[in-house]
Write a protein that holds these residues in place. Structure first.
Motif, PDB file in Angstrom:
ATOM      1  N   ASN A  15       0.806  -1.220  -0.022  1.00  0.00           N
ATOM      2  CA  ASN A  15      -0.148   0.182  -0.180  1.00  0.00           C
ATOM      3  C   ASN A  15       0.828   1.195   0.047  1.00  0.00           C
ATOM      4  N   GLY A  16       0.510   2.220  -0.722  1.00  0.00           N
ATOM      5  CA  GLY A  16       1.227   3.531  -0.855  1.00  0.00           C
ATOM      6  C   GLY A  16       2.488   3.298  -1.709  1.00  0.00           C
ATOM      7  N   GLY A  17       3.375   4.228  -1.712  1.00  0.00           N
ATOM      8  CA  GLY A  17       4.706   3.955  -2.514  1.00  0.00           C
ATOM      9  C   GLY A  17       4.331   4.399  -3.900  1.00  0.00           C
ATOM     10  N   ALA A  36      -4.979   5.418 -14.954  1.00  0.00           N
ATOM     11  CA  ALA A  36      -5.056   6.008 -13.638  1.00  0.00           C
ATOM     12  C   ALA A  36      -3.665   6.456 -12.994  1.00  0.00           C
ATOM     13  N   ALA A  37      -3.866   7.495 -12.183  1.00  0.00           N
ATOM     14  CA  ALA A  37      -2.691   7.903 -11.449  1.00  0.00           C
ATOM     15  C   ALA A  37      -2.344   7.007 -10.249  1.00  0.00           C
ATOM     16  N   VAL A  38      -3.184   6.339  -9.876  1.00  0.00           N
ATOM     17  CA  VAL A  38      -3.024   5.336  -8.542  1.00  0.00           C
ATOM     18  C   VAL A  38      -3.370   4.025  -8.687  1.00  0.00           C
ATOM     19  N   ARG A  43      -0.647   2.263  -5.030  1.00  0.00           N
ATOM     20  CA  ARG A  43       0.815   3.201  -5.239  1.00  0.00           C
ATOM     21  C   ARG A  43       0.423   3.916  -6.203  1.00  0.00           C
ATOM     22  N   ARG A  44       1.371   4.975  -6.389  1.00  0.00           N
ATOM     23  CA  ARG A  44       1.270   6.395  -7.273  1.00  0.00           C
ATOM     24  C   ARG A  44       1.983   5.679  -8.741  1.00  0.00           C
ATOM     25  N   VAL A  45       1.150   5.804  -9.590  1.00  0.00           N
ATOM     26  CA  VAL A  45       1.579   5.425 -10.863  1.00  0.00           C
ATOM     27  C   VAL A  45       2.412   6.521 -11.677  1.00  0.00           C
TER      28      VAL A  45
END
Length: 383
Positions: A15-17, A36-38, A43-45
């Motif tokens: 989760n996250g990162g 999607a950006a997330v 995680r952030r793409v």
């Protein structure tokens, strides 16, 4: 995003990162998606690595940044137009897909080849990677090709894990299992050649998965190039879950219609008898034995063709130290392979020096060490 059809989800999804890049397989015949950006795991793409096709035919690849709000279809289309527009024959990238008036020539040609499909043996050499082998075999049994078998060569197995995977796959399709007790990829390859005389051999690494039309496109290449002895395919990244994987992938030039970071075990096919005439695979080599075999084919007057539609997806190592070790091992293998080429054709030495291949100075020691190891393996009596 058809890449998800065969590519397994990552085993660990924190989760996250950050996710260095999401891998997309897009066909312009279909509506363009949003990116999607997330990621679904939080995680952030950061980027989107994309294979772009038209009516299943690969046009090229691109790596595009994903902004914080994500990529809308129009923005993704603009990025494709900028990177690969020259390969569309002047056509704009559609947001809603192309609907051809007649069957596209690429698909019609594939259909014609399938009508008289030659039998192909797909070879997987493996050693103590049952999870990767199972994933690879799943992709091979999903091939949209009517005439093939899969030959699994278990190289110097320590456990029975890969044997069990092969037996389970054999209950679902044409999978055969073979053990080669002498350790070394070249020994395993030669065992496959001897077990499949007079057959087209298509090689895939156990860390790769085959596109559904992999075998069909090999057959197309051999049919369209009757003088070709070897077909080399394109190797795409199956995932870019770590910075090390992205760095490994970026070692190859971007936006080329054919990408060959390393087409070897994951994307080579040989006509019947070609490997035998080239002297089989050199068992003194622990890497780059495929490169040496292909160069021997060329030195003997043979021909190698590249076919960008012969696609495999490879799972690169995710750890940076592992990536470095593999690159170093590959470089040593290349040096040893070039050494063998010089032994066979001394005139090549000056060409390598002029090309600035000073790293090949490690080759003689690596090759001679490999020869000693190969001879020792041959002297062992296996029970």
């Amino acid at each position: 995003m058809k890449a998800d059809r065969l590519l397994a989800a990552p085993e660990v999804a924190p989760n996250g990162g950050e996710l260095p890049a999401v891998v997309l397989d897009l066909d312009l015949a279909d509506p363009l998606p949003s990116v999607a950006a997330v990621h679904t795991d939080g995680r952030r793409v950061l980027r989107a690595w994309t294979l772009v096709r038209l009516f299943n035919e690969p046009l090229g690849t691109m790596l595009v940044d994903v902004p914080g709000r994500g990529l809308r279809p129009a923005e993704l289309g603009a990025a494709i137009q900028e990177a690969l527009g020259d390969r569309l024959g002047g056509l704009p990238v559609p947001l809603d897909g192309y609907t051809p008036a007649t069957e596209p020539a690429f698909l019609a040609r594939r259909r014609a080849v399938l009508a008289t499909a030659p039998h192909i043996t797909a070879v997987v050499c493996t050693r103590e990677r049952p999870g990767a082998l199972a994933r690879c075999l799943d992709s091979l049994l999903a091939q949209r090709y009517p005439a093939f078998r899969v030959l699994v060569v278990d190289n110097a197995p320590i456990t029975g894990a890969c044997a069990e995977v092969a037996r389970a796959a054999a209950r679902r399709g044409p999978v055969e299992y073979l053990v080669e007790n002498r350790a070394g990829i070249a020994f395993a390859r030669n065992a496959a050649v001897r077990a499949a005389p007079g057959q087209i051999l298509a090689w895939i690494d156990d860390e790769a998965v085959a596109d559904p039309h992999w075998l069909a496109e090999i057959a197309r290449a051999l049919d369209e190039h009757p003088q070709a002895d070897v077909v080399a395919g394109a190797v795409m990244p199956a995932e870019l879950e770590s910075r090390a994987q992205l760095w490994f992938e970026q070692q190859a030039p971007a936006n080329e219609p054919v990408r060959f970071p390393y087409a070897g075990r994951a994307g080579l096919a040989f006509r019947p008898g070609v490997i035998e005439r080239a002297g089989l695979f050199d068992t003194a080599l622990t890497a780059a034995e495929d490169l040496l075999a292909v160069n021997r084919v060329l030195a003997g007057g043979g021909k190698v063709v590249t076919q960008p539609s012969v696609v495999t997806w490879r799972y690169h190592p995710s750890d940076r130290d592992d990536v470095r070790r593999r690159i170093a091992a590959r470089q040593r293998g290349l040096a040893a392979a070039y050494t063998r080429m010089v032994f066979e054709k001394p005139a090549l030495a000056w060409k390598l020096v002029r090309a600035g291949r000073w790293g090949l100075l490690a080759g003689p020691r690596a090759y001679l060490r490999g020869r000693r190891a190969a001879r020792a393996q041959d002297q062992v009596t296996w029970k």
